[in-house]
Scaffold this active site. Structure first.
Site, PDB file in Angstrom:
ATOM      1  N   CYS A 167       2.571 -11.618 -12.342  1.00  8.67           N
ATOM      2  CA  CYS A 167       3.732 -10.576 -11.639  1.00  8.67           C
ATOM      3  C   CYS A 167       4.496 -10.105 -13.051  1.00  8.67           C
ATOM      4  O   CYS A 167       4.405  -9.781 -13.979  1.00  8.67           O
ATOM      5  CB  CYS A 167       4.339 -10.554 -10.593  1.00  8.67           C
ATOM      6  SG  CYS A 167       4.840  -9.019  -9.729  1.00  8.67           S
ATOM      7  N   HIS A 184      -0.119 -12.117  -6.913  1.00  4.53           N
ATOM      8  CA  HIS A 184       0.233 -13.248  -6.805  1.00  4.53           C
ATOM      9  C   HIS A 184      -0.620 -14.450  -6.195  1.00  4.53           C
ATOM     10  O   HIS A 184      -0.712 -14.750  -4.895  1.00  4.53           O
ATOM     11  CB  HIS A 184       1.495 -13.489  -5.722  1.00  4.53           C
ATOM     12  CG  HIS A 184       2.648 -12.583  -6.490  1.00  4.53           C
ATOM     13  ND1 HIS A 184       3.885 -13.240  -7.018  1.00  4.53           N
ATOM     14  CD2 HIS A 184       2.899 -11.326  -6.420  1.00  4.53           C
ATOM     15  CE1 HIS A 184       4.565 -12.349  -7.407  1.00  4.53           C
ATOM     16  NE2 HIS A 184       4.347 -11.121  -7.419  1.00  4.53           N
ATOM     17  N   GLU A 230      -0.177 -17.535  -6.286  1.00  6.01           N
ATOM     18  CA  GLU A 230       0.480 -18.702  -5.441  1.00  6.01           C
ATOM     19  C   GLU A 230       0.801 -18.323  -3.854  1.00  6.01           C
ATOM     20  O   GLU A 230       1.206 -19.045  -3.001  1.00  6.01           O
ATOM     21  CB  GLU A 230       1.911 -18.875  -6.100  1.00  6.01           C
ATOM     22  CG  GLU A 230       3.075 -17.931  -5.838  1.00  6.01           C
ATOM     23  CD  GLU A 230       2.938 -16.693  -6.537  1.00  6.01           C
ATOM     24  OE1 GLU A 230       1.758 -16.356  -7.278  1.00  6.01           O
ATOM     25  OE2 GLU A 230       3.953 -15.793  -6.639  1.00  6.01           O
TER      26      GLU A 230
END
Lengths: 176, 286
Positions: free
Chosen positions: B94, B230, B232
């Site tokens: 990002c 993302h 994560e």
């Protein structure tokens, strides 16, 4: 048709301009030449009026009373007619240079135009509104041409260590 | 607990970063020692690490444009050297992807030259999302397995759900022929697609209007990956919404009430597993 420039600036310190100036001076080697950097929201108002004077009056009304351009709690503004821009002059070898940054895919302020024409009743008087960001620099240089060249170098990002204010892959620029 | 002889990454934290802790957690779950490394520390200390992550957020409040101020910091210059000269891997997520593009590491055909932009999401009247956009999307792993070091654990054409959250995430370029060249060199790692893996340029599938539906790109050497979504936030089953349906939604439903099942890997873990593997040779060499 008349074109009036509307420049809108923050009353409080502009942290974006301060950060850009710090990056240019401390990280990119322009500490000696960049004397000042400020920023304004830029609008080009294309107005259907019969004189520049009436265009300026209409532009003032748009700035003062539509709440689309200026929030008087935090903004100041300036209007410029096409004939009002004077040739930049040097003060002790420091030249003012303006860099206008716009979206390369279109400068039209669509939502503002829509609001002015459809909601606020300016359909006949406002032909169009374009928008961008105006960076206002004071550059130390031997002459205006050199100052403009340095301003362009500072502005246009070509590499990690070259240029800051414009990414030419989606933005356009003009040295005014 | 991560082994003390595990590979180590520095997760660079700029003022305005805001995803460092969940990214650290995802990296540690993949067996990586992950140190949050403040941008104003001595940059030479970066050499002690096997690789780098730049996570999401708003470095310098996105002033001027996303990621660009960070690229002028000495820490990025040092990371640039470590990546281009030592071949260490770096994952940009990002805002980290925005930094890598503005630093000239992605697409990296001429390292250091800015060849692309992550422009504002495409504002078209056809309903494409504009301004800040936060939702789950599907990605297709569009390059051959192993082309990019940071997706080596992912089979080619693998389709997986992952969230996006950005306002300036549209991969675009005015360099003639660049997109064709990226296709030819298999640098297009991830493309936005539907749940079946169809890559179509519609607002529902390609939320920001990216050229060629690009969601992630690697450099020619394959050791740098910039991705807007993302991973994560899709690294544990507990993070996945049941509403995804299909296999991942079902896994979440089945995990309901079980701490262990909720902590099981989500699809984004494959990116961190790949990163761990990319880090190992550097550790051995060091």
């Amino acid at each position: 048709m008349q074109m009036i420039e509307l420049l809108v600036k923050l009353k409080i310190p502009d942290v974006t301009a301060l950060t850009a100036a710090a990056a240019l001076r401390r990280r990119m080697g322009y500490g000696e030449v960049l004397k000042e950097l400020t920023r304004a929201d830029y609008y080009a108002l294309h107005l259907q009026t019969d004189s520049q004077q009436s265009a300026l009056a209409l532009a003032e009304e748009l700035a003062e009373s539509t709440n689309l351009f200026v929030n008087p709690n935090k903004h100041t503004y300036e209007l410029r007619g096409p004939g009002e821009k004077v040739k930049p002059t040097s003060e002790d070898g420091v030249w003012p240079v303006e860099v206008l940054v716009t979206d390369a895919e279109g400068t039209e302020a669509t939502e503002i135009q829509q609001a002015l024409k459809e909601r606020l009743g300016y359909a006949e008087q406002v032909a169009g509104v374009e928008q961008g960001t105006l960076w206002i620099m004071k550059v130390a240089a031997a002459d205006l041409a050199t100052a403009r060249q340095i301003a362009e170098e500072m502005a246009v990002t070509k590499a990690r260590d070259e240029g800051l204010l414009v990414n030419p892959h989606f933005q356009a620029w003009e040295i005014l | 607990m991560v082994s003390t002889d595990a590979p180590r990454v520095a997760l660079i934290q700029f003022p305005g970063s805001n995803c460092e802790w969940e990214t650290k957690r995802a990296a540690e779950a993949a067996g990586i020692i992950c140190d949050i490394f403040r941008w104003n520390r001595d940059p030479s200390l970066l050499a002690e690490y096997d690789g780098y992550i730049i996570g999401g957020g708003f470095s310098y409040q996105d002033r001027v444009r996303s990621g660009v101020i960070a690229t002028k910091e000495p820490i990025v210059a040092t990371m640039f050297e470590q990546v281009t000269e030592e071949g260490k891997p770096v994952l940009g997520i990002c805002n980290g992807a925005q930094v890598l593009v503005e630093a000239g590491l992605i697409p990296g055909l001429n390292p250091g030259q800015v060849e692309m932009a992550l422009a504002p999401n495409y504002p078209d009247p056809a309903g494409r999302l504009r301004d800040f956009c936060c939702r789950w999307v599907y990605l297709r792993h569009s390059c051959p397995q192993g082309r990019c070091e940071l997706t080596s654990h992912m089979e080619s054409d693998y389709v997986w759900p992952v969230p996006i959250a950005h306002g300036e995430g549209r991969f675009t370029t005015r360099t003639a022929g660049l997109i064709d060249r990226l296709r030819e060199t298999d640098q297009i790692v991830f493309q936005y697609c539907d749940a079946q893996g169809n890559v179509e340029n519609t607002p529902e599938i390609n939320p920001n209007g990216a050229m060629a539906n690009i969601a992630g790109l690697c450099n020619p050497e394959g050791n740098v990956l910039a991705m807007m979504p993302h991973p994560e936030r899709a690294s544990f089953v507990r993070q996945l919404p049941v509403e995804l349906g299909a296999s991942w939604g079902e896994k979440k439903r089945e995990a309901w009430g079980s701490r262990e099942a909720m902590a099981a890997p989500g699809p984004g873990r494959l990116v961190f597993d790949s990163l761990r593997e990319a880090l190992l040779p550097a550790t051995v060499a060091g």
